[in-house]
Design a protein around this motif. Structure first.
Motif, PDB file in Angstrom:
ATOM      1  N   PHE A  64       1.484  11.686   6.406  1.00 31.66           N
ATOM      2  CA  PHE A  64       2.048  12.264   7.630  1.00 31.66           C
ATOM      3  C   PHE A  64       3.282  11.489   8.078  1.00 31.66           C
ATOM      4  O   PHE A  64       4.229  12.064   8.636  1.00 31.66           O
ATOM      5  CB  PHE A  64       0.989  12.311   8.738  1.00 31.66           C
ATOM      6  N   GLU A  65       3.303  10.170   7.834  1.00 37.04           N
ATOM      7  CA  GLU A  65       4.484   9.391   8.169  1.00 37.04           C
ATOM      8  C   GLU A  65       5.639   9.732   7.240  1.00 37.04           C
ATOM      9  O   GLU A  65       6.799   9.794   7.676  1.00 37.04           O
ATOM     10  CB  GLU A  65       4.170   7.893   8.100  1.00 37.04           C
ATOM     11  N   ALA A  66       5.340   9.975   5.977  1.00 35.74           N
ATOM     12  CA  ALA A  66       6.388  10.361   5.028  1.00 35.74           C
ATOM     13  C   ALA A  66       7.001  11.701   5.421  1.00 35.74           C
ATOM     14  O   ALA A  66       8.224  11.883   5.358  1.00 35.74           O
ATOM     15  CB  ALA A  66       5.804  10.439   3.620  1.00 35.74           C
ATOM     16  N   GLN A  67       6.173  12.642   5.840  1.00 35.58           N
ATOM     17  CA  GLN A  67       6.681  13.960   6.239  1.00 35.58           C
ATOM     18  C   GLN A  67       7.519  13.862   7.503  1.00 35.58           C
ATOM     19  O   GLN A  67       8.566  14.511   7.626  1.00 35.58           O
ATOM     20  CB  GLN A  67       5.510  14.915   6.444  1.00 35.58           C
ATOM     21  N   ARG A  68       7.078  13.051   8.455  1.00 38.11           N
ATOM     22  CA  ARG A  68       7.852  12.878   9.681  1.00 38.11           C
ATOM     23  C   ARG A  68       9.185  12.195   9.375  1.00 38.11           C
ATOM     24  O   ARG A  68      10.227  12.585   9.913  1.00 38.11           O
ATOM     25  CB  ARG A  68       7.060  12.051  10.690  1.00 38.11           C
ATOM     26  N   PHE A  69       9.141  11.187   8.515  1.00 36.68           N
ATOM     27  CA  PHE A  69      10.368  10.482   8.148  1.00 36.68           C
ATOM     28  C   PHE A  69      11.368  11.448   7.510  1.00 36.68           C
ATOM     29  O   PHE A  69      12.559  11.427   7.847  1.00 36.68           O
ATOM     30  CB  PHE A  69      10.049   9.345   7.184  1.00 36.68           C
ATOM     31  N   LEU A  70      10.906  12.279   6.601  1.00 33.05           N
ATOM     32  CA  LEU A  70      11.793  13.220   5.931  1.00 33.05           C
ATOM     33  C   LEU A  70      12.421  14.179   6.931  1.00 33.05           C
ATOM     34  O   LEU A  70      13.633  14.464   6.862  1.00 33.05           O
ATOM     35  CB  LEU A  70      11.026  13.987   4.860  1.00 33.05           C
ATOM     36  N   SER A  71      11.645  14.675   7.855  1.00 29.94           N
ATOM     37  CA  SER A  71      12.174  15.582   8.876  1.00 29.94           C
ATOM     38  C   SER A  71      13.210  14.886   9.757  1.00 29.94           C
ATOM     39  O   SER A  71      14.281  15.434  10.028  1.00 29.94           O
ATOM     40  CB  SER A  71      11.031  16.126   9.731  1.00 29.94           C
ATOM     41  N   ASP A  72      12.887  13.668  10.195  1.00 30.66           N
ATOM     42  CA  ASP A  72      13.814  12.919  11.041  1.00 30.66           C
ATOM     43  C   ASP A  72      15.091  12.553  10.277  1.00 30.66           C
ATOM     44  O   ASP A  72      16.188  12.565  10.839  1.00 30.66           O
ATOM     45  CB  ASP A  72      13.145  11.641  11.557  1.00 30.66           C
ATOM     46  N   LEU A  73      14.940  12.236   8.998  1.00 29.12           N
ATOM     47  CA  LEU A  73      16.092  11.861   8.191  1.00 29.12           C
ATOM     48  C   LEU A  73      17.065  13.027   8.035  1.00 29.12           C
ATOM     49  O   LEU A  73      18.285  12.844   8.101  1.00 29.12           O
ATOM     50  CB  LEU A  73      15.636  11.363   6.815  1.00 29.12           C
ATOM     51  N   PHE A 123      18.210   6.874  -3.093  1.00 35.26           N
ATOM     52  CA  PHE A 123      17.266   5.938  -2.505  1.00 35.26           C
ATOM     53  C   PHE A 123      15.838   6.459  -2.620  1.00 35.26           C
ATOM     54  O   PHE A 123      15.594   7.662  -2.725  1.00 35.26           O
ATOM     55  CB  PHE A 123      17.617   5.623  -1.044  1.00 35.26           C
ATOM     56  N   VAL A 124      14.912   5.502  -2.632  1.00 38.17           N
ATOM     57  CA  VAL A 124      13.482   5.789  -2.744  1.00 38.17           C
ATOM     58  C   VAL A 124      12.777   5.106  -1.583  1.00 38.17           C
ATOM     59  O   VAL A 124      13.044   3.935  -1.289  1.00 38.17           O
ATOM     60  CB  VAL A 124      12.914   5.286  -4.087  1.00 38.17           C
ATOM     61  N   VAL A 125      11.885   5.850  -0.933  1.00 39.16           N
ATOM     62  CA  VAL A 125      11.110   5.304   0.181  1.00 39.16           C
ATOM     63  C   VAL A 125       9.634   5.519  -0.124  1.00 39.16           C
ATOM     64  O   VAL A 125       9.217   6.636  -0.460  1.00 39.16           O
ATOM     65  CB  VAL A 125      11.469   5.988   1.518  1.00 39.16           C
ATOM     66  N   GLY A 126       8.854   4.447  -0.053  1.00 42.66           N
ATOM     67  CA  GLY A 126       7.421   4.535  -0.312  1.00 42.66           C
ATOM     68  C   GLY A 126       6.629   4.426   0.987  1.00 42.66           C
ATOM     69  O   GLY A 126       6.977   3.630   1.873  1.00 42.66           O
ATOM     70  N   PHE A 127       5.559   5.223   1.096  1.00 46.81           N
ATOM     71  CA  PHE A 127       4.762   5.281   2.325  1.00 46.81           C
ATOM     72  C   PHE A 127       3.282   5.094   2.005  1.00 46.81           C
ATOM     73  O   PHE A 127       2.813   5.498   0.934  1.00 46.81           O
ATOM     74  CB  PHE A 127       4.934   6.629   3.028  1.00 46.81           C
ATOM     75  N   GLU A 128       2.583   4.529   2.983  1.00 48.20           N
ATOM     76  CA  GLU A 128       1.133   4.437   2.875  1.00 48.20           C
ATOM     77  C   GLU A 128       0.477   5.746   3.291  1.00 48.20           C
ATOM     78  O   GLU A 128      -0.511   6.172   2.682  1.00 48.20           O
ATOM     79  CB  GLU A 128       0.616   3.285   3.733  1.00 48.20           C
ATOM     80  N   LYS A 184       0.851  -1.193   0.000  1.00 43.28           N
ATOM     81  CA  LYS A 184       0.000   0.000   0.000  1.00 43.28           C
ATOM     82  C   LYS A 184       0.884   1.239   0.000  1.00 43.28           C
ATOM     83  O   LYS A 184       1.196   1.807   1.047  1.00 43.28           O
ATOM     84  CB  LYS A 184      -0.910  -0.018   1.217  1.00 43.28           C
ATOM     85  N   VAL A 185       1.297   1.643  -1.182  1.00 51.37           N
ATOM     86  CA  VAL A 185       2.158   2.812  -1.345  1.00 51.37           C
ATOM     87  C   VAL A 185       1.363   3.919  -2.002  1.00 51.37           C
ATOM     88  O   VAL A 185       0.849   3.752  -3.112  1.00 51.37           O
ATOM     89  CB  VAL A 185       3.401   2.471  -2.192  1.00 51.37           C
ATOM     90  N   ASN A 186       1.233   5.045  -1.304  1.00 54.77           N
ATOM     91  CA  ASN A 186       0.505   6.202  -1.824  1.00 54.77           C
ATOM     92  C   ASN A 186       1.380   7.438  -1.968  1.00 54.77           C
ATOM     93  O   ASN A 186       1.002   8.381  -2.664  1.00 54.77           O
ATOM     94  CB  ASN A 186      -0.682   6.538  -0.910  1.00 54.77           C
ATOM     95  N   TRP A 187       2.551   7.421  -1.309  1.00 58.98           N
ATOM     96  CA  TRP A 187       3.468   8.560  -1.357  1.00 58.98           C
ATOM     97  C   TRP A 187       4.893   8.034  -1.534  1.00 58.98           C
ATOM     98  O   TRP A 187       5.258   7.010  -0.954  1.00 58.98           O
ATOM     99  CB  TRP A 187       3.373   9.405  -0.077  1.00 58.98           C
ATOM    100  N   VAL A 188       5.674   8.725  -2.329  1.00 59.80           N
ATOM    101  CA  VAL A 188       7.040   8.302  -2.619  1.00 59.80           C
ATOM    102  C   VAL A 188       7.996   9.440  -2.307  1.00 59.80           C
ATOM    103  O   VAL A 188       7.796  10.574  -2.775  1.00 59.80           O
ATOM    104  CB  VAL A 188       7.197   7.866  -4.091  1.00 59.80           C
ATOM    105  N   LEU A 189       9.017   9.138  -1.515  1.00 61.70           N
ATOM    106  CA  LEU A 189      10.097  10.086  -1.246  1.00 61.70           C
ATOM    107  C   LEU A 189      11.277   9.702  -2.121  1.00 61.70           C
ATOM    108  O   LEU A 189      11.894   8.645  -1.929  1.00 61.70           O
ATOM    109  CB  LEU A 189      10.485  10.043   0.237  1.00 61.70           C
ATOM    110  N   ASP A 190      11.580  10.538  -3.095  1.00 63.87           N
ATOM    111  CA  ASP A 190      12.728  10.348  -3.974  1.00 63.87           C
ATOM    112  C   ASP A 190      13.858  11.200  -3.423  1.00 63.87           C
ATOM    113  O   ASP A 190      13.828  12.423  -3.511  1.00 63.87           O
ATOM    114  CB  ASP A 190      12.360  10.764  -5.399  1.00 63.87           C
ATOM    115  N   ALA A 191      14.876  10.563  -2.830  1.00 66.20           N
ATOM    116  CA  ALA A 191      15.912  11.283  -2.081  1.00 66.20           C
ATOM    117  C   ALA A 191      17.276  11.123  -2.727  1.00 66.20           C
ATOM    118  O   ALA A 191      17.582  10.100  -3.340  1.00 66.20           O
ATOM    119  CB  ALA A 191      15.950  10.798  -0.633  1.00 66.20           C
ATOM    120  N   ASP A 192      18.084  12.143  -2.554  1.00 61.72           N
ATOM    121  CA  ASP A 192      19.455  12.133  -3.059  1.00 61.72           C
ATOM    122  C   ASP A 192      20.331  12.887  -2.066  1.00 61.72           C
ATOM    123  O   ASP A 192      19.943  13.950  -1.565  1.00 61.72           O
ATOM    124  CB  ASP A 192      19.522  12.795  -4.440  1.00 61.72           C
TER     125      ASP A 192
END
Length: 491
Positions: free
Chosen positions: A313-322, A305-310, A202-210
């Motif tokens: 709000f979890e994707a935004q928190r992950f990005l901030s923590d990262l 790296f690419v991280v997919g989230f359901e 269940k992936v609805n949001w993708v963080l494409d990071a570099d």
């Protein structure tokens, strides 16, 4: 540890944490067992063949599998083994550029055994010295330039031997979602894993990071501490430090730094993976276990790296923590290349309700990933050749052919066949047939233009050109299976 007779004794080396108190808790070592020795040097095979190097690595592998938490105290004799050095030498590219000492593969071959004996002796006695790396700039598809280091031949040999030894240990530690520069793993394994994750979870949001300038930002102090988690042989650590401190020779000026590792050396990808294993991978795995309530998928290839989230709000928190996590270790996300986008099987439907248009796309390992549909109307991830990559390669072919304008046609055809075949082998994934067909067509058009300029008289009819194309240019075809099918075979 193992005594000289190959039997176990009870002597141990007490384990020390490489980190000081007060440093980030995520870097505190897991509780590890007592250090154990490795098979003694006397047990190493002395036959002058690659079998000796293989058997030495097999003994290390067996020791790793026996105890996954041990720290290795006696590895260096494997590195300076004549068999290991010889195997490393033959694995190098024969036509690679020479380093600052001008030594080439062919010249070293003229007195190979004596050279390897001398190199082994210098390693064993501590007389070996790492030489500076000469730097050259390679154009990137976006117009920028990538600095690549040219390492001297003997450093290449020793680094390749070191990588062979350390890979046996670290391949047991590295996590499954790390794919970059690892044995029996490639870009297509990472692409398959990403496709499968988006399609089956269940992936609805993708963080494409570099990571911005990762190889220049890697901090030596932290890297040494990470290596000491597993390696208790001080000679191994000191040798790695020699390479890190050797510096870069640029326009006759020696540049040394406490940060970074030069791209181009055999050891650099492994050091990068070790650094990101402790800074990123273990932390991501822990974050996913502690904080994520929905599905989270991760795929990393080197510093992309690419991280997919359901959940968003979890994707935004992950990005901030990262971001905070990376700052603690001298790393920074590239703001221009790091994006959080809505992507997945419901992205098009949800965005249409809001009146936002089609879902955004993201790039990974040369492919543009698109929310698409199959012929039956079901959701799928379309993977198309990145436009910038294709255009950059066509410009390169155009410039090369103009340089080869008056070469015999068979030589031009052989060059173009290798270029087109290589492009098809990499980009020939399902549903990308049209893109590779366009690339082939453009290459043929460039070739025709160049051939017609070989003389003032236009004497190359299209019928003859078609015969040349049929003889030299491979047909565009999909040569990779669907990711879920290939993953099913592998797993």
């Amino acid at each position: 540890m193992m005594n000289e007779n190959g039997k176990s004794d009870n002597s141990i080396v007490p384990e020390k944490s490489p980190n000081k108190a007060g440093q980030p808790a995520a870097e505190a070592m897991e509780e590890r067992g007592l250090a154990k020795g490795n098979p003694s040097e006397q047990n190493a095979s002395r036959t002058q063949s690659r079998v000796g190097a293989h058997s030495a690595l097999e003994r290390i592998r067996q020791a790793v599998e026996t105890d996954r938490k041990q720290r290795f105290t006696a590895l260096f004799h494997h590195v300076y083994s004549i068999d290991m050095l010889r195997t490393a030498y033959y694995s190098l590219k024969r036509k690679a550029a020479a380093g600052v000492d001008g030594q080439t593969w062919q010249a070293y071959m003229e007195n190979l055994e004596d050279n390897l004996q001398d190199l082994s002796k210098r390693l064993k006695t501590g007389a070996y010295r790492a030489k500076p790396v000469s730097r050259t700039l390679i154009p990137k598809p976006d117009g920028r330039q990538r600095p690549i280091g040219v390492v001297v031949l003997e450093d290449k040999i020793v680094q390749r031997a070191m990588v062979a030894v350390l890979n046996v240990i670290y391949e047991q530690d590295f996590l499954g979602f790390s794919y970059g520069f690892r044995p029996e793993r490639s870009q297509h394994h990472a692409l398959d894993a990403l496709y499968a994750g988006i399609m089956t979870k269940k992936v609805n949001w993708v963080l494409d990071a570099d990571i911005r300038a990762f190889f220049d930002s890697l901090r030596h102090k932290w890297l040494v501490k990470f290596i000491e988690h597993r390696i208790a042989d001080r000679r191994i650590v000191r040798l790695i430090q020699k390479w890190l401190r050797a510096g870069v020779l640029e326009e006759g000026r020696l540049i040394q730094s406490e940060d970074g590792t030069v791209q181009g050396g055999s050891i650099s990808p492994l050091l990068a993976n070790i650094y990101l294993h402790y800074v990123s991978d273990l932390w991501v795995q822990q974050w996913r276990r502690k904080h994520a309530h929905g599905n989270v998928i991760v795929v990393r290839f080197a510093d992309d790296f690419v991280v997919g989230f359901e959940h968003r709000f979890e994707a935004q928190r992950f990005l901030s923590d990262l971001k905070q996590r990376f700052l603690s270790f001298g790393l920074e996300l590239n703001a221009d290349k790091t994006r959080l986008i809505e992507f997945g099987r419901f992205a098009a439907q949800n965005r249409a309700k809001r009146g936002w248009g089609k879902p955004e796309t993201f790039n990974f390992l040369g492919f543009t990933h698109i929310c698409g549909k199959t012929r039956k109307g079901k959701f799928t991830v379309l993977r198309k050749t990145m436009r910038k990559r294709r255009q950059a390669k066509l410009r390169q072919v155009h410039n090369e052919l103009w340089q080869r304008m008056h070469d015999p046609i068979p030589e031009q055809g052989a060059y173009l066949r290798s270029v087109v075949a290589g492009h098809i082998r990499y980009y020939g994934v399902p549903m990308n047939g049209a893109s590779i067909a366009v690339f082939r067509k453009e290459v043929c058009r460039i070739w025709l233009k160049v051939l017609r300029r070989r003389s003032h008289k236009h004497n190359l009819p299209w019928e003859r050109m078609q015969r040349l194309i049929a003889s030299w240019i491979p047909l565009a075809r999909v040569c990779h299976p669907y990711p879920l099918k290939r993953l099913g075979v592998i797993t």
